[in-house]
Design an enzyme around this catalytic site. Structure first.
Site, PDB file in Angstrom:
ATOM      1  N   PRO A 250       0.788  -1.231   0.000  1.00  0.00           N
ATOM      2  CA  PRO A 250       0.000   0.000   0.000  1.00  0.00           C
ATOM      3  C   PRO A 250       0.824   1.288   0.000  1.00  0.00           C
ATOM      4  O   PRO A 250       1.849   1.382   0.667  1.00  0.00           O
ATOM      5  CB  PRO A 250      -0.834  -0.103   1.276  1.00  0.00           C
ATOM      6  N   ASN A 251       0.315   2.227  -0.758  1.00  0.00           N
ATOM      7  CA  ASN A 251       0.829   3.600  -0.876  1.00  0.00           C
ATOM      8  C   ASN A 251       2.073   3.724  -1.752  1.00  0.00           C
ATOM      9  O   ASN A 251       2.501   4.834  -2.063  1.00  0.00           O
ATOM     10  CB  ASN A 251       1.077   4.242   0.507  1.00  0.00           C
TER      11      ASN A 251
ATOM     12  N   ARG B 249       5.214  11.950  -3.410  1.00  0.00           N
ATOM     13  CA  ARG B 249       5.059  12.469  -2.049  1.00  0.00           C
ATOM     14  C   ARG B 249       6.260  12.007  -1.205  1.00  0.00           C
ATOM     15  O   ARG B 249       6.843  10.983  -1.487  1.00  0.00           O
ATOM     16  CB  ARG B 249       3.794  11.908  -1.371  1.00  0.00           C
TER      17      ARG B 249
ATOM     18  N   TYR C 205      11.419   8.594   0.662  1.00  0.00           N
ATOM     19  CA  TYR C 205      11.350   7.521  -0.330  1.00  0.00           C
ATOM     20  C   TYR C 205      11.996   7.866  -1.684  1.00  0.00           C
ATOM     21  O   TYR C 205      12.023   7.016  -2.582  1.00  0.00           O
ATOM     22  CB  TYR C 205       9.883   7.106  -0.541  1.00  0.00           C
TER      23      TYR C 205
ATOM     24  N   ASN D  16       8.051  -5.817  -1.522  1.00  0.00           N
ATOM     25  CA  ASN D  16       8.037  -4.729  -0.549  1.00  0.00           C
ATOM     26  C   ASN D  16       6.585  -4.646  -0.062  1.00  0.00           C
ATOM     27  O   ASN D  16       5.749  -4.015  -0.717  1.00  0.00           O
ATOM     28  CB  ASN D  16       8.478  -3.404  -1.176  1.00  0.00           C
TER      29      ASN D  16
ATOM     30  N   ALA E  37       3.390  -1.173   4.541  1.00  0.00           N
ATOM     31  CA  ALA E  37       2.911  -1.244   5.939  1.00  0.00           C
ATOM     32  C   ALA E  37       2.477  -2.652   6.336  1.00  0.00           C
ATOM     33  O   ALA E  37       2.517  -3.003   7.532  1.00  0.00           O
ATOM     34  CB  ALA E  37       1.774  -0.253   6.137  1.00  0.00           C
TER      35      ALA E  37
ATOM     36  N   ASP F 237       1.612 -16.107   5.697  1.00  0.00           N
ATOM     37  CA  ASP F 237       1.078 -17.459   5.449  1.00  0.00           C
ATOM     38  C   ASP F 237       1.109 -17.796   3.964  1.00  0.00           C
ATOM     39  O   ASP F 237       1.450 -18.920   3.581  1.00  0.00           O
ATOM     40  CB  ASP F 237      -0.357 -17.577   5.983  1.00  0.00           C
TER      41      ASP F 237
ATOM     42  N   GLU G 120      12.915  -9.687   0.550  1.00  0.00           N
ATOM     43  CA  GLU G 120      12.122  -8.560   1.086  1.00  0.00           C
ATOM     44  C   GLU G 120      12.908  -7.267   0.877  1.00  0.00           C
ATOM     45  O   GLU G 120      14.109  -7.224   1.178  1.00  0.00           O
ATOM     46  CB  GLU G 120      11.884  -8.828   2.580  1.00  0.00           C
TER      47      GLU G 120
ATOM     48  N   HIS H  23      12.939  -2.977   1.510  1.00  0.00           N
ATOM     49  CA  HIS H  23      12.401  -1.720   2.048  1.00  0.00           C
ATOM     50  C   HIS H  23      13.275  -0.583   1.559  1.00  0.00           C
ATOM     51  O   HIS H  23      14.503  -0.646   1.664  1.00  0.00           O
ATOM     52  CB  HIS H  23      12.364  -1.736   3.582  1.00  0.00           C
TER      53      HIS H  23
ATOM     54  N   ARG I  98      13.763   3.943  12.064  1.00  0.00           N
ATOM     55  CA  ARG I  98      12.483   4.639  12.151  1.00  0.00           C
ATOM     56  C   ARG I  98      11.714   4.191  13.402  1.00  0.00           C
ATOM     57  O   ARG I  98      12.300   3.638  14.327  1.00  0.00           O
ATOM     58  CB  ARG I  98      11.701   4.402  10.850  1.00  0.00           C
TER      59      ARG I  98
HETATM   60  O1  CA2 Z   1      10.730   1.642   3.379  1.00  0.00           O
HETATM   61  C1  CA2 Z   1       9.871   0.965   2.813  1.00  0.00           C
HETATM   62  O2  CA2 Z   1       9.983   0.548   1.667  1.00  0.00           O
HETATM   63  C2  CA2 Z   1       8.554   0.680   3.539  1.00  0.00           C
HETATM   64  O3  CA2 Z   1       8.152  -0.641   3.191  1.00  0.00           O
HETATM   65  C3  CA2 Z   1       7.568   1.706   3.030  1.00  0.00           C
HETATM   66  C4  CA2 Z   1       6.223   1.652   3.732  1.00  0.00           C
HETATM   67  C5  CA2 Z   1       6.386   1.668   5.245  1.00  0.00           C
HETATM   68  O4  CA2 Z   1       5.133   1.486   5.872  1.00  0.00           O
HETATM   69  C6  CA2 Z   1       7.349   0.588   5.713  1.00  0.00           C
HETATM   70  O5  CA2 Z   1       7.497   0.684   7.114  1.00  0.00           O
HETATM   71  C7  CA2 Z   1       8.699   0.745   5.044  1.00  0.00           C
HETATM   72  C8  CA2 Z   1       5.366   2.848   3.330  1.00  0.00           C
HETATM   73  C9  CA2 Z   1       5.168   3.005   1.870  1.00  0.00           C
HETATM   74  C10 CA2 Z   1       4.555   4.332   1.631  1.00  0.00           C
HETATM   75  O6  CA2 Z   1       4.980   4.783   0.384  1.00  0.00           O
HETATM   76  C11 CA2 Z   1       4.867   6.108   0.117  1.00  0.00           C
HETATM   77  C12 CA2 Z   1       5.510   6.554  -1.000  1.00  0.00           C
HETATM   78  C13 CA2 Z   1       5.448   7.898  -1.310  1.00  0.00           C
HETATM   79  C14 CA2 Z   1       4.718   8.766  -0.536  1.00  0.00           C
HETATM   80  C15 CA2 Z   1       4.060   8.295   0.583  1.00  0.00           C
HETATM   81  C16 CA2 Z   1       4.113   6.967   0.907  1.00  0.00           C
END
Ligand code: CA2
Length: 145
Positions: A11-12, A19, A24, A75, A78, A88, A99, A101, A108
């Site tokens: 997600p996201n 953003r 990121y 990846n 969240a 699972d 995996e 990130h 963090r």
């Molecule tokens: O660091 C990573 O790749 C994460 O998997 C990214 C997740 C976060 O919840 C993990 O703890 C670490 C969040 C992805 C959100 O992606 C965005 C990208 C651009 C703008 C806002 C959010």
């Protein structure tokens, strides 16, 4: 037949490059897909690059990967920190799982320090920015080769 590496994104991550670039970076998911696809193609592999904001969809793609993929790079975003369902599903997959990130989750908030997916992953990359995907694909190629 050409073997396929599944690259799954949670997600996201569709907002990458649009953003929070301070966390990121500026690359979009399309940029990352391009780099990974080229790298894999040079080694004779295909890539199926997917993103969803829905946990069940990611579970379904892992199920699909059981018959269609040689390896999974994931990846889970969240869902890394919450999803027993994705863990699972990954536990039913027989090939290598890596995996990724983008950020260094260990630098963090403490809730990001635990990963359900790491209980299955054969390797984890964190904090290498979006380059982490290419590193994971390289490693996947050597594991499959
Ligand atoms: O660091 C990573 O790749 C994460 O998997 C990214 C997740 C976060 O919840 C993990 O703890 C670490 C969040 C992805 C959100 O992606 C965005 C990208 C651009 C703008 C806002 C959010």
């Amino acid at each position: 037949m050409t073997e396929t590496i599944y690259i799954l994104n949670g997600p996201n991550l569709n907002l990458l490059g649009k953003r929070q670039p301070e966390i990121y970076g500026y690359d979009t998911l399309e940029d990352i897909e391009g780099v990974c696809t080229e790298l894999a193609a040079d080694a004779g592999y295909a890539v199926r690059f997917l993103q969803s904001n829905h946990e069940g969809q990611i579970v379904d793609w892992v199920h699909e990967a059981r018959s269609e993929a040689s390896g999974i790079v994931i990846n889970p975003a969240a869902y890394t920190h919450t999803s027993v369902a994705i863990l699972d599903a990954l536990n039913t997959f027989e090939g290598p799982v890596l995996e990724v990130h983008i950020s260094n989750v260990h630098k963090r908030e403490s809730f990001r320090h635990h990963s359900y997916v790491s209980l299955r992953a054969d390797g984890v990359i964190a904090g290498f920015g979006t380059e982490g995907y290419a590193l994971a694909v390289r490693r996947m190629i050597s594991l499959l080769g």
